[in-house]
Design a protein around this motif. Structure first.
Motif, PDB file in Angstrom:
ATOM      1  N   ILE A  12     -63.536  40.722  43.377  1.00 45.37           N
ATOM      2  CA  ILE A  12     -63.168  41.921  42.523  1.00 45.37           C
ATOM      3  C   ILE A  12     -64.327  42.801  42.219  1.00 45.37           C
ATOM      4  CG2 ILE A  12     -62.431  42.661  40.025  1.00 45.37           C
ATOM      5  CD1 ILE A  12     -61.176  40.013  39.813  1.00 45.37           C
ATOM      6  N   LYS A  13     -64.160  44.128  42.621  1.00 42.51           N
ATOM      7  CA  LYS A  13     -65.267  44.897  42.554  1.00 42.51           C
ATOM      8  C   LYS A  13     -64.851  46.038  41.293  1.00 42.51           C
ATOM      9  CE  LYS A  13     -66.426  44.784  47.698  1.00 42.51           C
ATOM     10  NZ  LYS A  13     -66.478  45.801  48.620  1.00 42.51           N
ATOM     11  N   ASN A  14     -65.888  46.570  40.840  1.00 40.45           N
ATOM     12  CA  ASN A  14     -66.049  47.596  39.547  1.00 40.45           C
ATOM     13  C   ASN A  14     -66.121  48.918  40.017  1.00 40.45           C
ATOM     14  OD1 ASN A  14     -66.118  48.932  37.416  1.00 40.45           O
ATOM     15  ND2 ASN A  14     -67.748  47.893  36.349  1.00 40.45           N
ATOM     16  N   PRO A  15     -65.057  49.541  40.519  1.00 43.48           N
ATOM     17  CA  PRO A  15     -65.101  50.848  41.067  1.00 43.48           C
ATOM     18  C   PRO A  15     -66.034  52.028  40.235  1.00 43.48           C
ATOM     19  CG  PRO A  15     -62.859  50.926  40.037  1.00 43.48           C
ATOM     20  CD  PRO A  15     -63.564  49.417  39.868  1.00 43.48           C
ATOM     21  N   ALA A  16     -66.081  51.564  38.971  1.00 45.33           N
ATOM     22  CA  ALA A  16     -66.968  52.609  38.101  1.00 45.33           C
ATOM     23  C   ALA A  16     -68.446  52.353  38.125  1.00 45.33           C
ATOM     24  CB  ALA A  16     -66.505  52.539  36.644  1.00 45.33           C
ATOM     25  N   ALA A  17     -68.637  51.323  38.548  1.00 40.57           N
ATOM     26  CA  ALA A  17     -70.319  51.047  38.441  1.00 40.57           C
ATOM     27  C   ALA A  17     -71.217  51.632  39.679  1.00 40.57           C
ATOM     28  CB  ALA A  17     -70.479  49.353  38.863  1.00 40.57           C
ATOM     29  N   GLY A  18     -72.344  51.618  39.457  1.00 42.85           N
ATOM     30  CA  GLY A  18     -73.383  52.250  40.472  1.00 42.85           C
ATOM     31  C   GLY A  18     -73.246  53.679  40.504  1.00 42.85           C
ATOM     32  N   HIS A  19     -72.628  54.486  39.118  1.00 42.84           N
ATOM     33  CA  HIS A  19     -72.488  56.114  39.393  1.00 42.84           C
ATOM     34  C   HIS A  19     -73.577  56.527  38.199  1.00 42.84           C
ATOM     35  CE1 HIS A  19     -69.205  56.471  42.084  1.00 42.84           C
ATOM     36  NE2 HIS A  19     -68.699  55.431  41.585  1.00 42.84           N
ATOM     37  N   SER A  20     -74.313  55.460  37.826  1.00 47.36           N
ATOM     38  CA  SER A  20     -75.218  56.193  36.700  1.00 47.36           C
ATOM     39  C   SER A  20     -76.624  55.465  36.739  1.00 47.36           C
ATOM     40  CB  SER A  20     -74.722  55.738  35.175  1.00 47.36           C
ATOM     41  OG  SER A  20     -74.221  54.492  35.078  1.00 47.36           O
ATOM     42  N   PRO A  21     -77.298  55.644  38.172  1.00 52.62           N
ATOM     43  CA  PRO A  21     -78.429  54.732  38.392  1.00 52.62           C
ATOM     44  C   PRO A  21     -79.600  54.996  37.438  1.00 52.62           C
ATOM     45  CG  PRO A  21     -78.258  56.711  39.838  1.00 52.62           C
ATOM     46  CD  PRO A  21     -76.803  56.657  39.166  1.00 52.62           C
ATOM     47  N   TYR A  22     -79.875  56.379  36.882  1.00 54.98           N
ATOM     48  CA  TYR A  22     -80.882  56.757  35.928  1.00 54.98           C
ATOM     49  C   TYR A  22     -80.551  55.768  34.415  1.00 54.98           C
ATOM     50  CZ  TYR A  22     -84.447  59.159  33.372  1.00 54.98           C
ATOM     51  OH  TYR A  22     -85.443  59.590  32.753  1.00 54.98           O
ATOM     52  N   ILE A  23     -79.228  55.925  34.160  1.00 52.52           N
ATOM     53  CA  ILE A  23     -79.011  55.275  32.797  1.00 52.52           C
ATOM     54  C   ILE A  23     -79.396  53.639  33.127  1.00 52.52           C
ATOM     55  CG2 ILE A  23     -77.376  54.776  31.190  1.00 52.52           C
ATOM     56  CD1 ILE A  23     -76.203  57.567  31.482  1.00 52.52           C
ATOM     57  N   ASP A  24     -78.672  53.104  34.480  1.00 54.99           N
ATOM     58  CA  ASP A  24     -78.806  51.782  34.522  1.00 54.99           C
ATOM     59  C   ASP A  24     -80.239  51.408  34.527  1.00 54.99           C
ATOM     60  OD1 ASP A  24     -75.954  51.933  34.534  1.00 54.99           O
ATOM     61  OD2 ASP A  24     -75.929  52.130  36.902  1.00 54.99           O
ATOM     62  N   GLU A  25     -81.168  52.216  35.274  1.00 53.37           N
ATOM     63  CA  GLU A  25     -82.419  51.495  35.159  1.00 53.37           C
ATOM     64  C   GLU A  25     -83.316  51.682  33.724  1.00 53.37           C
ATOM     65  OE1 GLU A  25     -86.728  53.269  37.242  1.00 53.37           O
ATOM     66  OE2 GLU A  25     -84.717  54.378  37.372  1.00 53.37           O
ATOM     67  N   LYS A  26     -83.060  52.803  33.024  1.00 56.45           N
ATOM     68  CA  LYS A  26     -83.603  52.595  31.538  1.00 56.45           C
ATOM     69  C   LYS A  26     -82.982  51.510  30.849  1.00 56.45           C
ATOM     70  CE  LYS A  26     -86.223  55.838  32.955  1.00 56.45           C
ATOM     71  NZ  LYS A  26     -87.506  55.296  33.505  1.00 56.45           N
ATOM     72  N   ALA A  27     -81.562  51.560  30.669  1.00 57.54           N
ATOM     73  CA  ALA A  27     -80.897  50.529  29.740  1.00 57.54           C
ATOM     74  C   ALA A  27     -81.633  49.069  30.299  1.00 57.54           C
ATOM     75  CB  ALA A  27     -79.662  50.627  29.979  1.00 57.54           C
ATOM     76  N   GLY A  28     -81.788  48.884  31.763  1.00 52.54           N
ATOM     77  CA  GLY A  28     -82.118  47.275  32.192  1.00 52.54           C
ATOM     78  C   GLY A  28     -83.472  47.104  31.722  1.00 52.54           C
ATOM     79  N   ASP A  29     -84.264  48.288  31.927  1.00 50.57           N
ATOM     80  CA  ASP A  29     -85.760  48.204  31.301  1.00 50.57           C
ATOM     81  C   ASP A  29     -85.948  47.815  30.010  1.00 50.57           C
ATOM     82  OD1 ASP A  29     -86.530  48.266  33.976  1.00 50.57           O
ATOM     83  OD2 ASP A  29     -87.075  50.621  33.759  1.00 50.57           O
ATOM     84  N   TRP A  30     -85.175  48.808  29.020  1.00 51.76           N
ATOM     85  CA  TRP A  30     -85.322  48.733  27.844  1.00 51.76           C
ATOM     86  C   TRP A  30     -84.520  47.552  26.994  1.00 51.76           C
ATOM     87  CZ3 TRP A  30     -84.896  54.740  27.329  1.00 51.76           C
ATOM     88  CH2 TRP A  30     -85.858  55.408  27.606  1.00 51.76           C
ATOM     89  N   ALA A  31     -83.259  47.460  27.405  1.00 54.64           N
ATOM     90  CA  ALA A  31     -82.558  46.422  26.859  1.00 54.64           C
ATOM     91  C   ALA A  31     -82.256  45.121  27.688  1.00 54.64           C
ATOM     92  CB  ALA A  31     -80.905  47.139  26.454  1.00 54.64           C
ATOM     93  N   ASP A  32     -82.959  44.890  28.654  1.00 56.17           N
ATOM     94  CA  ASP A  32     -82.861  43.748  29.531  1.00 56.17           C
ATOM     95  C   ASP A  32     -81.144  43.564  29.695  1.00 56.17           C
ATOM     96  OD1 ASP A  32     -83.651  41.666  31.013  1.00 56.17           O
ATOM     97  OD2 ASP A  32     -83.661  40.185  29.520  1.00 56.17           O
ATOM     98  N   THR A  33     -80.651  44.389  30.293  1.00 53.57           N
ATOM     99  CA  THR A  33     -79.135  44.143  30.640  1.00 53.57           C
ATOM    100  C   THR A  33     -78.915  44.519  32.186  1.00 53.57           C
ATOM    101  OG1 THR A  33     -78.644  46.443  29.818  1.00 53.57           O
ATOM    102  CG2 THR A  33     -78.341  44.807  28.263  1.00 53.57           C
ATOM    103  N   GLU A  34     -77.833  44.023  32.681  1.00 49.58           N
ATOM    104  CA  GLU A  34     -77.552  44.646  33.994  1.00 49.58           C
ATOM    105  C   GLU A  34     -76.358  45.593  33.992  1.00 49.58           C
ATOM    106  OE1 GLU A  34     -76.224  41.253  36.378  1.00 49.58           O
ATOM    107  OE2 GLU A  34     -77.817  39.829  35.319  1.00 49.58           O
ATOM    108  N   ALA A  35     -76.484  46.606  35.129  1.00 47.56           N
ATOM    109  CA  ALA A  35     -75.628  47.416  34.960  1.00 47.56           C
ATOM    110  C   ALA A  35     -74.188  47.303  35.304  1.00 47.56           C
ATOM    111  CB  ALA A  35     -76.010  48.491  36.383  1.00 47.56           C
ATOM    112  N   ASP A  36     -73.663  46.285  36.001  1.00 44.65           N
ATOM    113  CA  ASP A  36     -72.293  46.120  36.396  1.00 44.65           C
ATOM    114  C   ASP A  36     -71.827  45.083  35.436  1.00 44.65           C
ATOM    115  OD1 ASP A  36     -69.823  45.622  37.179  1.00 44.65           O
ATOM    116  OD2 ASP A  36     -70.353  45.720  39.373  1.00 44.65           O
ATOM    117  N   ILE A  37     -70.914  45.324  34.733  1.00 45.55           N
ATOM    118  CA  ILE A  37     -70.233  44.491  33.508  1.00 45.55           C
ATOM    119  C   ILE A  37     -69.638  43.494  34.043  1.00 45.55           C
ATOM    120  CG2 ILE A  37     -67.794  45.667  33.519  1.00 45.55           C
ATOM    121  CD1 ILE A  37     -68.110  45.305  30.376  1.00 45.55           C
ATOM    122  N   LEU A  38     -69.212  43.314  35.316  1.00 44.57           N
ATOM    123  CA  LEU A  38     -68.686  42.252  35.988  1.00 44.57           C
ATOM    124  C   LEU A  38     -69.634  41.333  36.291  1.00 44.57           C
ATOM    125  CD1 LEU A  38     -66.326  43.843  38.649  1.00 44.57           C
ATOM    126  CD2 LEU A  38     -65.972  42.849  36.310  1.00 44.57           C
TER     127      LEU A  38
END
Length: 239
Positions: A12-38
């Motif tokens: 199963i793939k998440n079609p909405a993931a990967g379209h917010s690289p800048y937000i994903d990067e900052k959220a990952g650095d600051w909150a230690d979270t992964e971008a794809d909810i799956l």
């Protein structure tokens, strides 16, 4: 059984993931979270780890407000005590000045009286009586002034004591009103100090000052340094 089947066909793939690289990067650095909810939904271990993080962060947030309230009360009380010490020192200084001035005046009168006494002739009793009368008037004036100053200070202190008593009555009324909320607050205070039904941890895992503090960053998290065309050249050379 078909052991050679390609599992990618059922992935199963998440079609909405990967379209917010800048937000994903900052959220990952600051909150230690992964971008794809799956990545969380597909792994029970990650779901459990996220639940632990949520419980720990909730516990930290829960004790934050009582801590800040106590800190504010503590520091404000120390400030009031310091102000009171200053006022107390000023009152004692004023009183000391009054007494010192009175003593100086009395000594001056006494010295003048002794000097004049030495100059008096035994036959000039009338002049001696006049000097003594002047001395007594001077002492009475000084004593009256000193008593008045002390009485004024006493009245000021009595007024302050009445104001403190009034504040005490207001505080008692406020406490009576707050008693009705005590039962509701006990649960929150218990959670803030003891924790949830599962029990609080002796040490909550946190990261203090995450990131490389030696390199300055902007408000967006971008490292400070050369920008513009020169930055592009530096990035190209570092490839």
């Amino acid at each position: 059984m078909d052991f050679g089947r390609d599992n990618s066909s059922i992935a199963i793939k998440n079609p909405a993931a990967g379209h917010s690289p800048y937000i994903d990067e900052k959220a990952g650095d600051w909150a230690d979270t992964e971008a794809d909810i799956l990545s969380y939904l597909s792994d029970v271990n990650k779901l459990e780890a996220m639940a632990d993080k949520a419980a720990n962060s909730e516990q930290l947030a829960l004790v934050l407000e009582p801590f800040l309230d106590n800190a504010e009360t503590y520091l404000e009380s120390l400030g009031k005590i310091a102000d009171g010490q200053v006022k107390w020192t000023e009152i004692r200084k004023k009183f000391g000045s009054k007494v010192a001035n009175a003593i100086a005046k009395i000594r001056k009168l006494n010295a003048e009286f002794g000097s004049e006494m030495e100059q008096l002739d035994a036959r000039d009793r009338a002049a001696m009586l006049k000097i003594e009368t002047g001395r007594q008037h001077g002492l009475a004036e000084i004593a009256s002034e000193l008593v008045g100053d002390l009485q004024a200070e006493l009245w000021r202190h009595e007024n302050k004591m009445e104001a403190i008593a009034n504040r005490g009555e207001v505080a008692e009324k406020r406490q009576t009103i707050q008693e009705s909320l005590k039962e509701k607050r006990q649960n929150l205070l218990k959670r803030a100090t003891v924790g949830s039904d599962k029990g609080t941890q002796e040490k909550i895992p946190v990261v203090i000052g995450s990131g490389n503090l030696s390199n300055g960053v902007s408000a967006t998290g971008t490292p400070r340094g050369f920008g513009g065309w020169f930055a592009n050249v530096m990035n190209f050379n570092n490839r």
